[in-house]
Structures are given as C-alpha cells and as structure tokens.
Write a protein that holds these residues in place. Structure first.
Motif, PDB file in Angstrom:
ATOM      1  N   LEU A 174      34.758  52.304  51.025  1.00 47.64           N
ATOM      2  CA  LEU A 174      33.355  52.695  50.987  1.00 47.64           C
ATOM      3  C   LEU A 174      32.459  51.598  50.409  1.00 47.64           C
ATOM      4  CD1 LEU A 174      33.730  56.383  49.708  1.00 47.64           C
ATOM      5  CD2 LEU A 174      33.531  55.575  52.065  1.00 47.64           C
ATOM      6  N   LEU A 175      33.074  50.640  49.733  1.00 46.91           N
ATOM      7  CA  LEU A 175      32.294  49.524  49.194  1.00 46.91           C
ATOM      8  C   LEU A 175      31.804  48.620  50.322  1.00 46.91           C
ATOM      9  CD1 LEU A 175      34.269  48.245  46.057  1.00 46.91           C
ATOM     10  CD2 LEU A 175      31.941  49.136  46.078  1.00 46.91           C
ATOM     11  N   ALA A 176      30.637  48.071  50.153  1.00 48.10           N
ATOM     12  CA  ALA A 176      30.138  47.097  51.129  1.00 48.10           C
ATOM     13  C   ALA A 176      31.043  45.868  51.122  1.00 48.10           C
ATOM     14  CB  ALA A 176      28.702  46.700  50.773  1.00 48.10           C
ATOM     15  N   GLN A 177      31.123  45.173  52.243  1.00 47.52           N
ATOM     16  CA  GLN A 177      31.990  44.008  52.373  1.00 47.52           C
ATOM     17  C   GLN A 177      31.690  42.974  51.297  1.00 47.52           C
ATOM     18  OE1 GLN A 177      34.558  43.299  54.106  1.00 47.52           O
ATOM     19  NE2 GLN A 177      34.751  41.080  53.894  1.00 47.52           N
ATOM     20  N   LYS A 178      30.418  42.705  51.056  1.00 45.24           N
ATOM     21  CA  LYS A 178      30.041  41.724  50.044  1.00 45.24           C
ATOM     22  C   LYS A 178      30.509  42.151  48.658  1.00 45.24           C
ATOM     23  CE  LYS A 178      26.014  39.242  48.241  1.00 45.24           C
ATOM     24  NZ  LYS A 178      24.531  39.084  48.343  1.00 45.24           N
ATOM     25  N   SER A 179      30.423  43.442  48.380  1.00 48.03           N
ATOM     26  CA  SER A 179      30.860  43.959  47.081  1.00 48.03           C
ATOM     27  C   SER A 179      32.368  43.815  46.928  1.00 48.03           C
ATOM     28  CB  SER A 179      30.448  45.421  46.927  1.00 48.03           C
ATOM     29  OG  SER A 179      29.044  45.567  47.016  1.00 48.03           O
ATOM     30  N   ARG A 180      33.108  44.069  48.012  1.00 50.13           N
ATOM     31  CA  ARG A 180      34.569  43.936  47.946  1.00 50.13           C
ATOM     32  C   ARG A 180      34.973  42.491  47.697  1.00 50.13           C
ATOM     33  NH1 ARG A 180      34.531  47.191  52.696  1.00 50.13           N
ATOM     34  NH2 ARG A 180      35.346  45.442  53.907  1.00 50.13           N
ATOM     35  N   VAL A 181      34.264  41.559  48.304  1.00 50.68           N
ATOM     36  CA  VAL A 181      34.558  40.140  48.093  1.00 50.68           C
ATOM     37  C   VAL A 181      34.360  39.776  46.631  1.00 50.68           C
ATOM     38  CG1 VAL A 181      33.825  37.788  48.623  1.00 50.68           C
ATOM     39  CG2 VAL A 181      34.038  39.473  50.468  1.00 50.68           C
ATOM     40  N   VAL A 182      33.262  40.249  46.043  1.00 50.79           N
ATOM     41  CA  VAL A 182      32.982  39.967  44.632  1.00 50.79           C
ATOM     42  C   VAL A 182      34.058  40.579  43.743  1.00 50.79           C
ATOM     43  CG1 VAL A 182      31.352  40.373  42.740  1.00 50.79           C
ATOM     44  CG2 VAL A 182      30.499  39.779  45.009  1.00 50.79           C
ATOM     45  N   LEU A 183      34.473  41.796  44.070  1.00 48.38           N
ATOM     46  CA  LEU A 183      35.467  42.492  43.255  1.00 48.38           C
ATOM     47  C   LEU A 183      36.808  41.774  43.262  1.00 48.38           C
ATOM     48  CD1 LEU A 183      36.616  44.903  41.675  1.00 48.38           C
ATOM     49  CD2 LEU A 183      36.869  46.105  43.861  1.00 48.38           C
ATOM     50  N   PHE A 184      37.323  41.443  44.435  1.00 54.07           N
ATOM     51  CA  PHE A 184      38.675  40.898  44.525  1.00 54.07           C
ATOM     52  C   PHE A 184      38.730  39.395  44.274  1.00 54.07           C
ATOM     53  CE2 PHE A 184      39.131  44.882  46.869  1.00 54.07           C
ATOM     54  CZ  PHE A 184      40.293  45.373  46.290  1.00 54.07           C
ATOM     55  N   ASP A 185      37.584  38.767  44.168  1.00 53.84           N
ATOM     56  CA  ASP A 185      37.570  37.322  43.921  1.00 53.84           C
ATOM     57  C   ASP A 185      38.234  36.973  42.594  1.00 53.84           C
ATOM     58  OD1 ASP A 185      36.657  34.568  44.513  1.00 53.84           O
ATOM     59  OD2 ASP A 185      35.422  34.877  42.736  1.00 53.84           O
ATOM     60  N   GLY A 186      38.078  37.840  41.592  1.00 56.22           N
ATOM     61  CA  GLY A 186      38.627  37.517  40.275  1.00 56.22           C
ATOM     62  C   GLY A 186      39.957  38.180  39.971  1.00 56.22           C
ATOM     63  N   LEU A 187      40.572  38.847  40.948  1.00 56.65           N
ATOM     64  CA  LEU A 187      41.839  39.539  40.712  1.00 56.65           C
ATOM     65  C   LEU A 187      43.019  38.701  41.200  1.00 56.65           C
ATOM     66  CD1 LEU A 187      40.845  43.182  41.774  1.00 56.65           C
ATOM     67  CD2 LEU A 187      40.788  42.136  39.505  1.00 56.65           C
ATOM     68  N   SER A 188      44.136  38.800  40.507  1.00 57.70           N
ATOM     69  CA  SER A 188      45.321  38.025  40.875  1.00 57.70           C
ATOM     70  C   SER A 188      45.974  38.593  42.130  1.00 57.70           C
ATOM     71  CB  SER A 188      46.329  38.042  39.721  1.00 57.70           C
ATOM     72  OG  SER A 188      46.843  39.351  39.529  1.00 57.70           O
ATOM     73  N   THR A 189      46.659  37.728  42.851  1.00 57.43           N
ATOM     74  CA  THR A 189      47.357  38.185  44.060  1.00 57.43           C
ATOM     75  C   THR A 189      48.480  39.159  43.696  1.00 57.43           C
ATOM     76  OG1 THR A 189      48.786  36.219  43.932  1.00 57.43           O
ATOM     77  CG2 THR A 189      46.832  36.086  45.343  1.00 57.43           C
ATOM     78  N   GLU A 190      49.086  38.987  42.515  1.00 57.30           N
ATOM     79  CA  GLU A 190      50.148  39.903  42.090  1.00 57.30           C
ATOM     80  C   GLU A 190      49.607  41.317  41.931  1.00 57.30           C
ATOM     81  OE1 GLU A 190      49.451  37.061  40.701  1.00 57.30           O
ATOM     82  OE2 GLU A 190      51.216  35.789  41.070  1.00 57.30           O
ATOM     83  N   LEU A 191      48.426  41.432  41.292  1.00 56.64           N
ATOM     84  CA  LEU A 191      47.838  42.752  41.087  1.00 56.64           C
ATOM     85  C   LEU A 191      47.433  43.381  42.420  1.00 56.64           C
ATOM     86  CD1 LEU A 191      46.731  44.953  39.189  1.00 56.64           C
ATOM     87  CD2 LEU A 191      44.587  43.662  39.098  1.00 56.64           C
ATOM     88  N   VAL A 192      46.827  42.588  43.289  1.00 56.64           N
ATOM     89  CA  VAL A 192      46.391  43.113  44.583  1.00 56.64           C
ATOM     90  C   VAL A 192      47.597  43.555  45.409  1.00 56.64           C
ATOM     91  CG1 VAL A 192      45.211  42.565  46.739  1.00 56.64           C
ATOM     92  CG2 VAL A 192      44.309  41.691  44.564  1.00 56.64           C
ATOM     93  N   THR A 193      48.682  42.777  45.393  1.00 57.57           N
ATOM     94  CA  THR A 193      49.895  43.134  46.144  1.00 57.57           C
ATOM     95  C   THR A 193      50.466  44.453  45.641  1.00 57.57           C
ATOM     96  OG1 THR A 193      50.405  40.789  46.471  1.00 57.57           O
ATOM     97  CG2 THR A 193      52.197  42.366  46.804  1.00 57.57           C
ATOM     98  N   LEU A 194      50.502  44.608  44.315  1.00 52.63           N
ATOM     99  CA  LEU A 194      51.043  45.835  43.741  1.00 52.63           C
ATOM    100  C   LEU A 194      50.192  47.038  44.122  1.00 52.63           C
ATOM    101  CD1 LEU A 194      53.183  47.104  41.939  1.00 52.63           C
ATOM    102  CD2 LEU A 194      51.775  46.532  39.946  1.00 52.63           C
ATOM    103  N   CYS A 195      48.877  46.861  44.142  1.00 53.61           N
ATOM    104  CA  CYS A 195      47.975  47.955  44.516  1.00 53.61           C
ATOM    105  C   CYS A 195      48.200  48.425  45.956  1.00 53.61           C
ATOM    106  CB  CYS A 195      46.515  47.508  44.382  1.00 53.61           C
ATOM    107  SG  CYS A 195      45.961  47.298  42.695  1.00 53.61           S
ATOM    108  N   LEU A 196      48.508  47.481  46.820  1.00 51.98           N
ATOM    109  CA  LEU A 196      48.593  47.794  48.247  1.00 51.98           C
ATOM    110  C   LEU A 196      49.943  48.357  48.666  1.00 51.98           C
ATOM    111  CD1 LEU A 196      46.668  44.776  49.820  1.00 51.98           C
ATOM    112  CD2 LEU A 196      45.875  47.115  49.456  1.00 51.98           C
ATOM    113  N   ARG A 197      50.905  48.400  47.778  1.00 55.60           N
ATOM    114  CA  ARG A 197      52.206  48.963  48.146  1.00 55.60           C
ATOM    115  C   ARG A 197      52.053  50.467  48.372  1.00 55.60           C
ATOM    116  NH1 ARG A 197      56.089  45.476  48.387  1.00 55.60           N
ATOM    117  NH2 ARG A 197      55.985  43.545  47.152  1.00 55.60           N
ATOM    118  N   GLY A 198      52.335  50.892  49.592  1.00 54.64           N
ATOM    119  CA  GLY A 198      52.210  52.294  49.953  1.00 54.64           C
ATOM    120  C   GLY A 198      50.802  52.730  50.289  1.00 54.64           C
ATOM    121  N   ALA A 199      49.860  51.794  50.342  1.00 51.95           N
ATOM    122  CA  ALA A 199      48.474  52.152  50.650  1.00 51.95           C
ATOM    123  C   ALA A 199      48.310  52.407  52.138  1.00 51.95           C
ATOM    124  CB  ALA A 199      47.529  51.043  50.198  1.00 51.95           C
TER     125      ALA A 199
END
Length: 337
Positions: free
Chosen positions: A247-272
């Motif tokens: 539901l977040l705008a594309q620009k907002s998602r870019v800002v959000l995930f820009d500062g997050l580690s790939t390890e954290l993002v990978t863990l979040c997406l397991r089973g998503a």
C-alpha cells in the motif's frame, strides 16, 4: 560636549539609549544581554540624571544607532527599573542583581528540551512563527537536528532563512537568557500541550496494536469503535504492518528499504506472498535484488516463524518511525486525507 556627557560611562550611555527607546523596544533588546551586562545597565541607569537632548543625540551618534524622537531624559533609573520589571520576572531580576535567589538552579525544574522534542513539529512551528527570529534560533539550536529540521519545514520560507542565518552566526547563549526561554516554553507550549496534545497517548496505543496480528488488530479496532473511543483516526494514522507494504507508494518503499540490510529483507520475505515479495524487490537495487532472490531460492533450515515475525515487525517499526520523522506518509494517513 558638556562635562556631564564626558563623565558618563559606556554603561550609562547604553542605559540612556535603552530608556529613550521606550519599554516595548528596550524589552526585546534586553533578552539578548548577558547577565553581567544587565546588572551593569541597571546600576548605571540609577546614577543617571536629566540628560539634555543635545547630549542624547551625541550619545546616539557615538553608538551608531538610529534615534529620531526629541525628548530629554528624566529619572532614567526609575524608567530602567520599570522596563526591567515589566520584561523579567522577580526571580530573574533577583538572579541578575545577585540577591541570593537563583532561577532553575540545581533544585529547579529539569530542562525542557527533551519534552519539547515530543511536541508535534506543526504546533511548535506555529508557536515559533509568532516569536522573534533570534528566540526561534536559540530554541531550534537546543533541539535534536532531526526534530529541528521538521520544525523548520513547518515555517514559511522567509522565516526559515532568517532563523538559519541567525543560527549560523550564533555564539554561546547566556545561561540567564536560556532560563528565560525555558520558562516561557514551559508556560506557553508544554503546559498547553499537556492538556491538548494527545499524540503521545495515540502513539503509545498504536505501538501496542502494531504488535498484534492483522486479524487481532482488526478485532480490537472494531471493539474500540463499538465502545465509542474518540480520536481513532489518530491511532489509525500510526498503524502499520509488514502486510501493508504494497500500500506504500513506490517512492516511499524505496526510501524505507534503502537503509535496511539485505539479511533483514531476505528474512522478512521468507514465506511472504508474491505481491508483498514483488513490492519489496521492486524497491531495491538490481544487485541487491539478485542476491535476495538467490537466497530465497535456497532451502534454509533453522529459521523459525518467530524470527520471521520479529524481522517483519522491525521493518514495520522502521516505517512508522520514518513517517513520524516526515520521510513519507503511511497508507492509513493517506487514506484519512
């Protein structure tokens, strides 16, 4: 030049000019004097007698100031006392004159700045808009940079520029002046905020609700609506879960995930779900996307559902924090508008 004029000290000449300016203008200037300077001005004014207009004009010229009114001065000491008494509190006068009382000493109230940083930027900006730019500069210089930046953005552009220029040229602020500003903030901002500003309570409730699953959250919100709880929109504006990422705008998602580690993002997406996965991967760089997709394509043992949930809540909490800092708006805020 008269003998009386020659014998005047610089403090007496400064006191004469302040008295000539009148109470409104002099009161504004007095806030920027150091404590010892204020004490010297008061003592000097009490020694003044009648100053002829001609001598007053010479004093003004010596200080390179502008003065147009043509009245001589009488009873300068009494007039200076009047100005000071109407500009400062009794405690502040005692502190300046060394009468044994101190303002906000070791037993006094704590600094206001931590509480002031919790005030909504728009409300604090509205307050500063009616203050002298120098006072606003002092206040913003005491706040955390992220808070001060959001308050500046709540001001009109001409005011921003004036305040920033004053902050750049500002030196050490006298302790007495800081105490005066703090007292005004307690009375005019924080005391009012304690009665009217409910954002702290809304944030506290939203933090609890954000720890719940989607179904649990929906159930609690329905219960709150049925019981007639007010200001639910303020709570909704602070609600956000990992499932709301699409539901977040594309620009907002870019800002959000820009500062997050790939390890954290990978863990979040397991089973998503595929929708959430694509929403996230489309918001990061191509190289990071390839790395995460490769990780997700491999079976990994030892990762519990609790770890995935914790990681997703960490991302949601980051989104909420960034939205409160003004980085972007949450979907609930956008829908409410």
């Amino acid at each position: 030049m008269t003998t009386a004029l020659v014998n005047l000290t610089r403090a007496q000449k400064a006191a004469a000019i302040l008295v000539a300016m009148g109470k409104p203008s002099a009161s504004r200037l007095l806030k920027f004097f150091k404590q010892e300077e204020l004490k010297a001005l008061i003592e000097a004014a009490r020694l003044l007698r009648t100053i002829p207009q001609g001598d007053l004009e010479r004093i003004v010229a010596e200080f390179e100031a502008e003065f147009t009114e043509g009245a001589g001065l009488l009873d300068s000491g009494d007039q200076m006392d009047t100005i000071m008494n109407e500009s400062l509190s009794a405690e502040e006068m005692d502190a300046i004159m060394g009468n044994g009382k101190k303002v906000a000493g070791p037993q006094g109230p704590p600094p206001v700045w931590p509480d002031l940083e919790k005030v909504e930027p728009e409300r604090l900006g509205k307050f500063l808009a009616s203050e002298h730019p120098q006072t606003s500069a002092v206040i913003l210089s005491k706040l955390a940079p992220s808070v001060a930046a959001n308050v500046l953005l709540a001001l009109e552009k001409p005011q921003r520029g004036d305040i920033i220029r004053r902050m750049m040229s500002m030196t050490t602020v006298p302790e007495a002046a800081t105490r005066i500003v703090e007292n005004q903030l307690r009375t005019r901002v924080l005391s009012e905020g304690a009665k009217k500003d409910i954002s702290v309570g809304q944030t506290r409730v939203a933090s609890l609700l954000n720890e719940m699953d989607k179904s649990q959250l929906d159930e609690v919100m329905q219960d709150l609506e049925q019981t007639g709880v007010s200001d639910l929109d303020g709570i909704r504006a602070r609600l956000f879960s990992f499932d709301d990422i699409p539901l977040l705008a594309q620009k907002s998602r870019v800002v959000l995930f820009d500062g997050l580690s790939t390890e954290l993002v990978t863990l979040c997406l397991r089973g998503a779900s595929p929708e959430i996965t694509e929403s996230v991967l489309s918001s990061i760089g191509a190289r990071a996307r390839r790395m995460i997709e490769a990780e997700l394509g491999q079976e990994v043992d030892g990762i519990s559902a609790a770890e995935v949930t914790k990681a997703r809540r960490s991302v949601a909490s980051t989104a909420i924090r960034m939205s409160l800092e003004g980085a972007f708006e949450l979907p609930s805020t956008q829908h409410a508008a």
